[in-house]
Design an enzyme around this catalytic site. Structure first.
Site, PDB file in Angstrom:
ATOM      1  N   SER A 684       0.848  -1.176   0.000  1.00  0.00           N
ATOM      2  CA  SER A 684       0.000   0.000   0.000  1.00  0.00           C
ATOM      3  C   SER A 684       0.884   1.226   0.000  1.00  0.00           C
ATOM      4  CB  SER A 684      -0.926   0.005   1.224  1.00  0.00           C
ATOM      5  OG  SER A 684      -1.781   1.132   1.220  1.00  0.00           O
ATOM      6  N   ASP A 798      10.756   9.374  -8.073  1.00  0.00           N
ATOM      7  CA  ASP A 798      10.490   8.714  -6.787  1.00  0.00           C
ATOM      8  C   ASP A 798      11.219   7.376  -6.716  1.00  0.00           C
ATOM      9  OD1 ASP A 798       9.475   8.549  -4.246  1.00  0.00           O
ATOM     10  OD2 ASP A 798       7.502   7.807  -4.850  1.00  0.00           O
TER      11      ASP A 798
END
Length: 951
Positions: A684, A798
């Site tokens: 998640s 990222d």
């Protein structure tokens, strides 16, 4: 007698006085020794700082000749880290404090304000942080440079009370966003004002234009707006204007011509419009003229051709048109010229390299239509020449092929004819040679084999003939080879096996003969292989299927025999069509297309007959079902809850429930994609939850269910970015599905999860060094592909260990492209802060410029994780500190370095881990310009192969 005795004692005392310890000197010595204790000194620059009577013998210390007191500290660029202690205030006579270009951190001590004699303070290019203390008591200051640090909080208004300042530099800090203080106009003695990247917004206050002594004005990299100020012409002494990367509008005022001392002018990356005033070409002292990335139009004033000092001229990405000034460069020592992405036409300027100092010549994307002037044959200073996408014609001047310093030659997309001169062998520094889409002919010269640094060779869509020279095998750095759409003959040279770093190989649409070399299967980095539309014969080597290719095309040849089953699964039928001799292995149970069905066996014909019968039955049954459905739907409003979603040749399917876009062949049902169970949750993150899903038709995928808030933004970004990428080290996306507020991305499933989990799991399954090294190389190749091999470079933004996924063989794949950006120009402006704490490049704290170097920094942090086994941020590192800082405090000795290595594996791999640690330190350099490119990182990692070194 008593008087004589007293006189003798006084005389003796006077003689001994210079040799008695001075209290002042003792205090200063102790203050400096206290300073030394707070510093890390990897170069031993301070080894002379010892407990002595006078500090005047200390390296970098200067003293007053009469009193012997310390007046200056000069320790610039000594690789020092640590902090400045409050005890520095004991140096009461200190006039100059220069410790720039180090890594000194922490808060600046307020006690520095007690050094009231200070005239020069240069603490630039360090890592100081926190709020700036009030130093307005330093009334004698002439020079104050605190730029390139990490100071934060409100802009220090106290500096406007330092009325004696000549130089003020506060650039590249993290001050709160705000307007430029009007009170800066009080600093009437200023000659230099350096305020780049200070988070200023609004307009430049008029008070600034009253600083009549100002010679340098730098407000670059802020958020300033409004029309370009005419009042700037009041600053008659200006020789440098730096206002680039703002949002200024309007035209360059004619009054600018009054600044007759102006040498450097940079207003690039703004929103300015209009034509250049003719008068500006009369500023004869120009050395630098940069106005790129604006909206200027019209012609460049011809007076620029008369400039005698011009070294850098960059006007790319504007709307200039017409003829370029023919004399530009004739009288000036040009070093850099960038005319790209305009609409210049007519003859190509002939004098740009007249003075033989030109290093960068960029003129791509214009409408120049002449031949390339012969004068460029002698331009041996060139390091980079890009004149692609024009209408140039004729032959390339022979000498222009042989450029000893050139790293890139780009003649692509023109109408050039002739051959590649054998002089190309002189260009031994070349990393890229781009010749595609011209009319070059003749044979490829064997001298290409001398270009041992070449990484990319694109010569497709020309008229080259003859065989591919075997000397191509000397190009050990080659990663991309495009020779498609020529008239090449002969065999595929077996020497290609020596190009071990080859990622992309395209030899399509030639007249190549012979067989596919079995040795191609040894090219472990190969990702894309296209041999279509040739006259290749024989069988397809079975071992090629071990390459895990993302793109394969062997169509339209004379191949025969069985297609290796895994190759067929990877590529599908179309990759092998047009080869009448190819067939499928009957044992696979798969169905072949009509173009492949040429195996003349009884079993094959029986199977085909059975399949025809099944096909007829299936079609009949389908018709019955459809008719029944239509009748049923005429009486009731009926909708499917989910529809079958298979391969869609258009890439997009819609029905009343689901919208699908597919990228790779994969059959699944929409209901099973949306019916996810929490017990199968495997991750998640910021963009959604990820589930493991075992498909009913076989196989396993990963499904990301996007959070509803950012669904559309993230979905579009990740689809458009990742869906078009084909690389073995980039995670594969099969499809995306949307229905109402629900959105799903379907990826290949990675059995070993992500790198962070693999490194930090609590069980005994520790990644060994060989596995870690393999992961490092794979991830680096994936990022290098994004930066260097995509049509438009992609910045991931990222990179972190949780976004590096691992397959069953611990092959690394880069994932999560939700905030990735495509670079279509020189730089990219980020509208938001990006990345993950611990991985964020330091420059993102003070600039909106996003370059590939932010990914390099983040990858350097990942390398540090692999070497140390540590997380990017841990309590042990100290409050507000990260792994990069922690590593920097352990660079003094090998013993210290041994302490940072992961003890679980360092006993047998220390030497090799040190090598990778050095690469990580290079990647995490504070200055982006000093970080290597990802292509260089891949090269360094490959050179650090543990199998080729003693560990």
């Amino acid at each position: 007698m008593a008087k004589n005795t007293m006189l003798l004692l006084l005389t003796t005392l006077c003689l001994l006085l210079p040799f008695l310890p001075s209290k002042a000197l003792t205090v200063e010595t102790q203050a400096l020794l206290q300073f030394k204790k707070q510093l890390n000194d990897p170069l031993n620059s301070l080894q002379s700082w010892k407990d002595a009577e006078s500090p005047c013998n200390f390296t970098g210390i200067f003293c007053d000749a009469t009193s012997g007191q310390v007046t200056g500290i000069f320790l610039a660029n000594k690789s020092l880290s640590g902090v400045i202690p409050p005890s520095i205030s004991h140096l009461q006579r200190l006039e100059s404090l220069v410790i720039s270009s180090n890594a000194i951190a922490g808060h600046l001590p307020l006690q520095l304000a007690n050094c009231s004699n200070l005239r020069v303070v240069d603490l630039s290019d360090n890592s100081f942080d926190g709020r700036l203390p009030d130093l307005s008591a330093l009334g004698n200051l002439k020079f104050l440079d605190l730029s390139k640090n990490e100071f934060s909080g409100e802009f220090p208004s106290w500096v406007t009370r330092l009325s004696g300042l000549d130089y003020l530099g506060l650039a590249s800090n993290d001050f709160d966003e705000g307007e430029i203080p009007e009170s800066l106009g009080n600093l009437k003695n200023l000659t230099s004002l350096y305020m780049a990247s200070c988070n200023f917004r609004g307009e430049i206050p008029n008070s600034i234009f009253g600083l009549k002594s100002l010679q340098t004005l730098d407000f670059s990299h802020n958020k300033l707006y409004g029309e370009f100020p005419k009042a700037i012409s009041n600053l008659q002494n200006l020789n440098k204007i730096e206002l680039y990367w703002n949002n200024f509008t309007g035209e360059i005022p004619r009054e600018m011509a009054n600044l007759t001392l102006l040498r450097e002018f940079d207003i690039s990356h703004n929103q300015m419009t209009g034509k250049l005033p003719v008068e500006i070409g009369n500023l004869t002292k120009f050395v630098v003229f940069h106005i790129y990335e604006n909206h200027f139009s019209g012609v460049i004033p011809t007076a620029f051709g008369n400039l005698q000092y011009l070294e850098a001229f960059s006007v790319y990405r504007n709307g200039f048109s017409g003829d370029f000034p023919s004399n530009l460069g004739r009288f000036s020592p040009l070093n850099i010229v960038d005319l790209s992405e305009n609409d210049f036409s007519g003859e190509f300027p002939k004098f740009l390299c007249k003075n033989k100092k030109l290093e960068l010549l960029l003129a791509l994307d214009n409408a120049f239509s002449s031949e390339l002037p012969d004068a460029y044959a002698g331009c041996k200073s060139l390091k980079r020449i890009r004149i692609s996408r024009n209408h140039l014609s004729g032959r390339i001047p022979v000498g222009l092929w042989g450029l000893p310093n050139a790293e890139m030659i780009d003649f692509a997309d023109n109408g050039f004819v002739g051959k590649i001169s054998s002089d190309i062998g002189i260009s031994t520094s070349l990393s890229q040679l781009l010749l595609q889409n011209n009319r070059f002919s003749d044979e490829l010269p064997t001298d290409l084999g001398k270009l041992t640094q070449l990484q990319r060779l694109s010569a497709n869509n020309n008229s080259f003939n003859g065989s591919i020279p075997p000397q191509i095998g000397y190009l050990h750095q080659l990663s991309s080879l495009h020779l498609e759409e020529n008239s090449l003959t002969g065999v595929i040279p077996p020497e290609l096996i020596n190009c071990t770093r080859l990622v992309d190989l395209n030899l399509a649409q030639n007249s190549l003969t012979g067989t596919i070399p079995k040795s191609l299967s040894l090219l472990g980095s190969l990702n894309s292989l296209n041999l279509s539309r040739n006259m290749l014969s024989g069988s397809i080597p079975e071992d090629i299927q071990t390459l895990k290719l993302s793109s394969i095309d062997f169509s339209c040849n004379l191949l025969s025999g069985m297609i290796p089953s895994e190759l067929l699964m990877m590529a599908g039928d179309q990759a092998f069509s047009g080869n009448k001799g190819l067939c499928l292995d009957g044992r696979t149970g798969e169905r072949s297309s009509s173009e492949l069905s040429t195996c003349k066996s009884r079993h094959f014909h029986k199977e085909l007959a059975e399949k025809k019968w099944v096909l007829v039955c299936s079609i009949s049954l389908a018709i019955i079902i459809i008719l029944g459905g239509l009748i049923f739907m005429s009486y009731r409003s009926f909708k499917f809850d989910g529809s079958y979603l298979g391969d869609d040749p258009e890439g997009l399917q819609k029905d009343s429930n689901w919208r699908l876009r597919s990228f790779h062949q994969m059959e699944f049902d929409a209901n099973e994609i949306s019916n996810l169970k929490e017990e199968n949750l495997i991750g998640s993150g910021g963009t959604g939850k990820v589930y493991r899903l075992d498909l009913e038709k076989g196989g396993t995928v990963a499904v990301k269910q996007l959070w509803k808030g950012d669904k559309l933004k993230v979905l579009a970004a990740e689809m458009d970015t990742l869906g078009n990428i084909r690389h073995r080290n980039i995670v594969k996306i099969y499809a995306c599905l949307t229905r109402g507020v629900s959105s799903f991305l379907v990826f290949e499933h990675m059995e070993n999860g992500n790198l962070f989990e693999a490194l930090h799991q609590e069980n005994d399954a520790v990644l060994d060094w060989v596995q870690r090294y393999k992961i490092a190389v794979g991830a680096a190749k994936g990022i290098a592909y994004l930066h260097h091999d995509c049509f438009h470079p992609i910045i991931h933004r990222d990179i972190k260990s949780t976004n590096i996924l691992l397959d069953r063989d611990y092959e690394a794949k880069i994932a999560d492209f939700g905030i990735a950006k495509i670079v279509r120009g020189q730089d990219l402006d980020s509208s938001c802060f990006v990345g993950t704490y611990g991985y964020i490049a330091p420059e993102l704290a003070y600039t909106l410029k996003v370059t590939e170097k932010i990914d390099v920094y983040s990858f350097g942090v990942v390398l540090l994780e692999l070497v140390t086994g540590r997380s990017p941020v841990e309590p042990e590192f100290g409050e507000g500190r990260d792994i990069v800082y922690w590593i920097s405090t352990h660079l003094n000795s090998r013993k210290d370095l041994l302490g940072v290595l992961d003890r679980r594996i360092s006993s047998y791999a220390a030497n090799n881990m040190f090598t990778v640690l050095k690469i990580a330190v290079l990647c995490t350099n504070k200055l982006p310009s000093l970080r290597p490119t990802m292509r260089d990182v891949v090269r360094m990692l490959l050179d650090a192969n543990p199998h080729s070194r003693t560990t």
